[in-house]
Write a protein that holds these residues in place. Structure first.
Motif, PDB file in Angstrom:
ATOM      1  N   ALA A  42       0.845  -1.204   0.000  1.00  0.00           N
ATOM      2  CA  ALA A  42       0.000   0.000   0.000  1.00  0.00           C
ATOM      3  C   ALA A  42       0.878   1.251   0.000  1.00  0.00           C
ATOM      4  O   ALA A  42       0.676   2.169  -0.806  1.00  0.00           O
ATOM      5  CB  ALA A  42      -0.922  -0.011   1.224  1.00  0.00           C
ATOM      6  N   GLY A  43       1.875   1.276   0.880  1.00  0.00           N
ATOM      7  CA  GLY A  43       2.761   2.441   0.970  1.00  0.00           C
ATOM      8  C   GLY A  43       3.492   2.700  -0.335  1.00  0.00           C
ATOM      9  O   GLY A  43       3.728   3.857  -0.717  1.00  0.00           O
ATOM     10  N   THR A  44       3.829   1.635  -1.051  1.00  0.00           N
ATOM     11  CA  THR A  44       4.546   1.790  -2.327  1.00  0.00           C
ATOM     12  C   THR A  44       3.662   2.495  -3.359  1.00  0.00           C
ATOM     13  O   THR A  44       4.104   3.425  -4.046  1.00  0.00           O
ATOM     14  CB  THR A  44       4.992   0.403  -2.841  1.00  0.00           C
ATOM     15  N   TYR A  45       2.378   2.072  -3.461  1.00  0.00           N
ATOM     16  CA  TYR A  45       1.485   2.752  -4.409  1.00  0.00           C
ATOM     17  C   TYR A  45       1.222   4.194  -3.966  1.00  0.00           C
ATOM     18  O   TYR A  45       1.112   5.103  -4.802  1.00  0.00           O
ATOM     19  CB  TYR A  45       0.162   1.973  -4.575  1.00  0.00           C
ATOM     20  N   VAL A  52       2.656  -5.063 -12.616  1.00  0.00           N
ATOM     21  CA  VAL A  52       2.477  -4.402 -13.917  1.00  0.00           C
ATOM     22  C   VAL A  52       0.991  -4.110 -14.138  1.00  0.00           C
ATOM     23  O   VAL A  52       0.603  -3.002 -14.510  1.00  0.00           O
ATOM     24  CB  VAL A  52       3.053  -5.295 -15.048  1.00  0.00           C
ATOM     25  N   GLU A  53       0.152  -5.116 -13.850  1.00  0.00           N
ATOM     26  CA  GLU A  53      -1.286  -4.948 -14.059  1.00  0.00           C
ATOM     27  C   GLU A  53      -1.825  -3.842 -13.147  1.00  0.00           C
ATOM     28  O   GLU A  53      -2.640  -3.014 -13.559  1.00  0.00           O
ATOM     29  CB  GLU A  53      -2.034  -6.257 -13.758  1.00  0.00           C
ATOM     30  N   LYS A  54      -1.353  -3.825 -11.891  1.00  0.00           N
ATOM     31  CA  LYS A  54      -1.886  -2.831 -10.945  1.00  0.00           C
ATOM     32  C   LYS A  54      -1.473  -1.413 -11.343  1.00  0.00           C
ATOM     33  O   LYS A  54      -2.287  -0.499 -11.337  1.00  0.00           O
ATOM     34  CB  LYS A  54      -1.428  -3.145  -9.521  1.00  0.00           C
ATOM     35  N   PHE A  55      -0.189  -1.223 -11.704  1.00  0.00           N
ATOM     36  CA  PHE A  55       0.236   0.125 -12.117  1.00  0.00           C
ATOM     37  C   PHE A  55      -0.435   0.507 -13.442  1.00  0.00           C
ATOM     38  O   PHE A  55      -0.811   1.667 -13.628  1.00  0.00           O
ATOM     39  CB  PHE A  55       1.767   0.219 -12.228  1.00  0.00           C
ATOM     40  N   SER A  56      -0.592  -0.461 -14.346  1.00  0.00           N
ATOM     41  CA  SER A  56      -1.236  -0.146 -15.634  1.00  0.00           C
ATOM     42  C   SER A  56      -2.672   0.327 -15.400  1.00  0.00           C
ATOM     43  O   SER A  56      -3.132   1.275 -16.042  1.00  0.00           O
ATOM     44  CB  SER A  56      -1.264  -1.365 -16.551  1.00  0.00           C
TER      45      SER A  56
END
Ligand code: EPU
Length: 428
Positions: free
Chosen positions: A236-239, A403-407
């Motif tokens: 969570a902290g990373t996003y 990759v999917e989450k950042f995309s």
């Protein structure tokens, strides 16, 4: 081999669902071996560290049924081996938890020394001290850590350093020992509370998890249970850090805001607007990040596992920030990579002085460890142009579908195969 290729410069927007916590999962899965019957574990993150732990448990003789991508049923009834080989243990730190879990189950353990991220020396002296206090004989034989006991007995154990791993390992060994174990100066991380809650749901008697004194009254048997792992505070902290670095506006779903307190506090200092709901947090950044000083400490301090990501945000902040590492001896190995991208960072021992620059420049960089790899992704998202990240297997150890989450948040990020050192770009 694969690389990440990132086209930076876009503000992140949208929603992301946070997966189960890696560091809770890698403790709870070995703990299943202490049960008499099958356990169902839900909200497991789909990451290579979890796959590696499941593989060890299976090799020791447990039956594993995959119910869906985040749920498994494990029946430990037929575990018949106490040996975790070098090949199995080497790739992860959490393999040391098999010492506690196997001693607790079989009074015998032979486990190769753990691997994991390289932050300088990573001793396990406090784990060994704990096992010995409980009555185990510990030795190193042929490069393997050996433990033998004729029934473990409760004891009072004071940890010389606050150690997550030693706290977890002592809980695992003590939960079925005869009598009362008291751990003083215990670590207080949310994953320690999660492990205690899991074991208590099996019939264990553990009190005080989440405080620095944990009391464990040994029980004879532990029954099978169903349990859902807490959300990953560091994922969570990373996003959140990526949203702050790119001037984004994102919603994080399936989080526990209480576990994010220190991260939220620092991001607010950097100028982010953060709104907390029951299981959701919104992060909105309408300005360049402000400078901010950070010192990492054991929980409830600022987590060391967020240090590279937050330092990366500070490389593009207004003014000069100081980041002090209070847990590991050597956790600034990634700084050279950020310097390649134009960051202005001076490291002096356990302190980094970061003078914000207007922007980072794209460059080929390496993920030197798990969180450093996440930091490189944030750096790449911030830089205008194409950043390539090598050695991404470190990142796959701890981030599900990154990759999917950042995309889904609008980032331009691709995982591409590398053949003979050449990146093979496929048409989307
Ligand atoms: N230490 C000792 N002796 C010991 C154990 C630890 O001196 O017997 C020292 C270490 O050298 C370090 C400090 O105590 O300076 C803290 O180490 P700790 O034992 O708490 O770390 P760990 O259990 O090996 C876990 C996480 C790490 C995280 C640290 C600190 C897992 C599998 N790993 O490691 O997570 O950095 O706690 O919070 O839970 C990550 O997820 O990226 C990661 C590296």
């Amino acid at each position: 081999m694969e690389k990440f290729v990132i086209g930076g410069g876009k503000a992140l927007k949208g929603e992301v669902r946070i997966s189960g916590a890696k560091n809770a999962a890698v403790a709870i899965l070995p703990a299943v071996m202490l049960a008499d019957g099958p356990c169902i574990i839900e909200n497991l993150p789909e990451i290579s560290d979890v796959a590696a732990i499941l593989n060890v448990i299976k090799t020791l003789g447990a039956e594993i049924r995959v119910i869906n991508k985040s749920t498994v049923e494990i029946n430990p009834a037929h575990i018949n081996s106490f040996v975790v080989s070098k090949e199995m243990a080497n790739c992860m730190r959490a393999s040391s938890y098999f010492l506690g879990a196997l001693l607790g189950r079989m009074n015998r353990a032979r486990v190769a020394p753990p691997g994991g991220c390289n932050f300088g020396v990573r001793p396990i002296d406090q784990h060994i001290k704990g096992f010995e206090a409980l009555g185990a004989e510990m030795s190193i034989e042929n490069g393997m850590v050996e433990g033998r006991a004729h029934g473990l007995r409760g004891a009072s154990i004071y940890l010389d350093v606050v150690s997550v791993g030693a706290t977890i390992n002592i809980i695992l060994a003590a939960v079925k020992a005869k009598g009362l174990t008291v751990i003083e100066n215990a670590a207080r991380e949310p994953h320690i509370v999660d492990l205690a809650n899991f074991l208590n749901s099996m019939g264990a008697d553990i009190m005080g998890a989440g405080t620095s004194v944990i009391k464990i009254r040994g029980v004879d048997t532990l029954k099978g249970t169903s349990y859902s792992i807490i959300p990953d505070q560091i994922e969570a902290g990373t996003y959140m850090a990526a949203a702050v670095a790119t001037g984004g506006d994102i919603m994080l779903n399936n989080v526990t805001p209480k576990h994010l307190e220190s991260i939220i506090a620092k991001m607010r200092e950097m100028g982010a607007e953060i709104t907390e709901y029951d299981e959701t947090v919104r992060v909105c950044m309408n300005r360049r990040p402000k400078k901010c000083n950070i010192k990492t400490l054991p929980h409830p301090g600022f987590p060391t596992d967020m240090q590279p990501q937050i330092a990366t945000v500070l490389t593009v902040a207004e003014g000069t920030s100081i980041v002090t590492e209070g847990v590991w001896d050597s956790r600034f190995r990634y700084v050279d990579q950020l310097t390649l991208m134009g960051a202005d960072i001076q490291v002096d021992g356990k302190m980094a002085v970061i003078t914000g620059v207007d922007h980072l420049n794209p460059a080929p960089v390496k993920a030197v460890d798990l969180r450093a790899g996440a930091a490189m992704i944030i750096a790449g998202l911030t830089a205008n142009g194409i950043t390539e990240i090598e050695d991404i297997d470190h990142i796959d150890r701890g981030y599900e579908n990154i990759v999917e989450k950042f995309s889904a948040l609008g980032a331009d990020i691709r995982r591409v195969p590398v053949i003979d050192g050449r990146v093979i770009l496929k048409q989307a």
